[in-house]
Design a protein around this motif. Structure first.
Motif, PDB file in Angstrom:
ATOM      1  N   ARG A   4      -8.802  10.156   9.025  1.00 38.78           N
ATOM      2  CA  ARG A   4      -8.151  10.263   7.714  1.00 38.78           C
ATOM      3  C   ARG A   4      -6.637  10.186   7.851  1.00 38.78           C
ATOM      4  N   GLU A   5      -6.113  10.845   8.863  1.00 40.89           N
ATOM      5  CA  GLU A   5      -4.668  10.845   9.074  1.00 40.89           C
ATOM      6  C   GLU A   5      -4.168   9.452   9.448  1.00 40.89           C
ATOM      7  N   LEU A   6      -4.931   8.758  10.282  1.00 43.80           N
ATOM      8  CA  LEU A   6      -4.553   7.398  10.666  1.00 43.80           C
ATOM      9  C   LEU A   6      -4.583   6.462   9.460  1.00 43.80           C
ATOM     10  N   ALA A   7      -5.606   6.588   8.633  1.00 44.20           N
ATOM     11  CA  ALA A   7      -5.705   5.750   7.437  1.00 44.20           C
ATOM     12  C   ALA A   7      -4.530   6.011   6.495  1.00 44.20           C
ATOM     13  N   THR A   8      -4.203   7.285   6.304  1.00 50.05           N
ATOM     14  CA  THR A   8      -3.065   7.643   5.453  1.00 50.05           C
ATOM     15  C   THR A   8      -1.767   7.062   6.001  1.00 50.05           C
ATOM     16  N   THR A   9      -1.607   7.140   7.314  1.00 49.24           N
ATOM     17  CA  THR A   9      -0.404   6.613   7.956  1.00 49.24           C
ATOM     18  C   THR A   9      -0.317   5.092   7.803  1.00 49.24           C
ATOM     19  N   LEU A  10      -1.449   4.397   7.939  1.00 45.92           N
ATOM     20  CA  LEU A  10      -1.453   2.938   7.799  1.00 45.92           C
ATOM     21  C   LEU A  10      -1.115   2.512   6.373  1.00 45.92           C
ATOM     22  N   VAL A  11      -1.640   3.220   5.396  1.00 48.02           N
ATOM     23  CA  VAL A  11      -1.309   2.908   3.999  1.00 48.02           C
ATOM     24  C   VAL A  11       0.184   3.090   3.776  1.00 48.02           C
ATOM     25  N   GLU A  12       0.713   4.178   4.283  1.00 49.31           N
ATOM     26  CA  GLU A  12       2.153   4.444   4.177  1.00 49.31           C
ATOM     27  C   GLU A  12       2.952   3.358   4.888  1.00 49.31           C
ATOM     28  N   ALA A  13       2.463   2.921   6.035  1.00 42.14           N
ATOM     29  CA  ALA A  13       3.142   1.874   6.800  1.00 42.14           C
ATOM     30  C   ALA A  13       3.146   0.545   6.046  1.00 42.14           C
ATOM     31  N   ALA A  14       2.048   0.254   5.345  1.00 44.02           N
ATOM     32  CA  ALA A  14       1.946  -1.003   4.598  1.00 44.02           C
ATOM     33  C   ALA A  14       3.001  -1.080   3.495  1.00 44.02           C
ATOM     34  N   TYR A  15       3.324   0.071   2.909  1.00 45.29           N
ATOM     35  CA  TYR A  15       4.331   0.101   1.852  1.00 45.29           C
ATOM     36  C   TYR A  15       5.752   0.211   2.397  1.00 45.29           C
ATOM     37  N   GLY A  16       5.886   0.776   3.603  1.00 49.31           N
ATOM     38  CA  GLY A  16       7.233   1.072   4.103  1.00 49.31           C
ATOM     39  C   GLY A  16       7.706   0.226   5.264  1.00 49.31           C
TER      40      GLY A  16
END
Length: 220
Positions: free
Chosen positions: A38-50
């Motif tokens: 879950r943490e990795l998925a959240t981080t990847l979503v954040e990375a996609a936007y940032g």
């Protein structure tokens, strides 16, 4: 208080501070299993936007050409050919940037369904999320990227068609004069550029993931 007593007191205080630091450090444990995923998925979503989208851009046209098309960049016998290649690069870079902004929200469902595994490998690399996404969900990524990028590449594709026409005329000329035999090139550049984009995008996503995870000790 005597000098010896002060020294003993100071030493004890330093020991207690160090002990407290070690204890607090031990309390931060790496995540595992579903929590890690879950943490990795959240981080990847954040990375996609940032992510830093400027890293998607090619600095030279050679970075965008198929291997067999590299001789195009050495042609000096066609007026303005080099300038047209430079404009082609700029149009491709513009398409890469606009696609990155558009696909970010569309990647969330793909990221949320990544088939994670091997916790040790995921924790060992701070770019493991992006690498897993590229490896396990490549077809899903391409299904999102391809139509959007294809539309954005229309100006570059039109210029490429004109470049190919000039190139083939030049190729026939040097062939007739026995100067050089140049390869025949494919007029469709979109498929190649889509694969180039996929590699560059996943690399940029991995860079941003690395930056974000460096700040989160639990997903290191």
């Amino acid at each position: 208080m005597t000098r010896r007593a002060k020294l003993i007191t100071t030493t004890l205080l330093l020991f207690l501070v160090l002990l407290g630091g070690c204890t607090s450090t031990k309390q931060v444990k790496p995540l595992g299993g579903e929590q890690l995923y879950r943490e990795l998925a959240t981080t990847l979503v954040e990375a996609a936007y940032g992510m830093d989208t400027t890293t998607l851009m090619a600095k030279t046209v050679e970075e965008l050409l198929p291997a067999n098309a590299l001789p195009m960049n050495r042609i000096a016998g066609i007026p303005l050919f080099e300038e047209q290649l430079s404009r082609f690069k700029d149009e491709v870079n513009s398409a890469f940037l606009s696609t990155a902004w558009e696909i970010a929200p569309l990647l969330e469902p793909i990221i949320q369904t990544i088939p994670w595994s091997d916790d040790l490998a995921l924790v060992a690399s701070l770019r493991s999320g992006a690498a897993t996404l590229q490896r396990e969900s490549r077809d899903e990524l391409l299904s999102v990227i391809t139509p959007i990028l294809s539309d954005a590449l229309k100006p570059a594709a039109s210029r490429w068609t004109a470049l190919i026409d000039w190139y083939h005329l030049y190729r026939e000329s040097v062939k007739l004069l026995n100067i050089e035999v140049l390869p025949v090139l494919d007029e469709d550049i979109k498929e190649h550029l889509t694969l180039v984009y996929l590699e560059r995008y996943c690399a940029a996503l991995g860079d941003e993931e690395h930056r974000l995870r460096s700040q989160k000790t639990e997903v290191r």
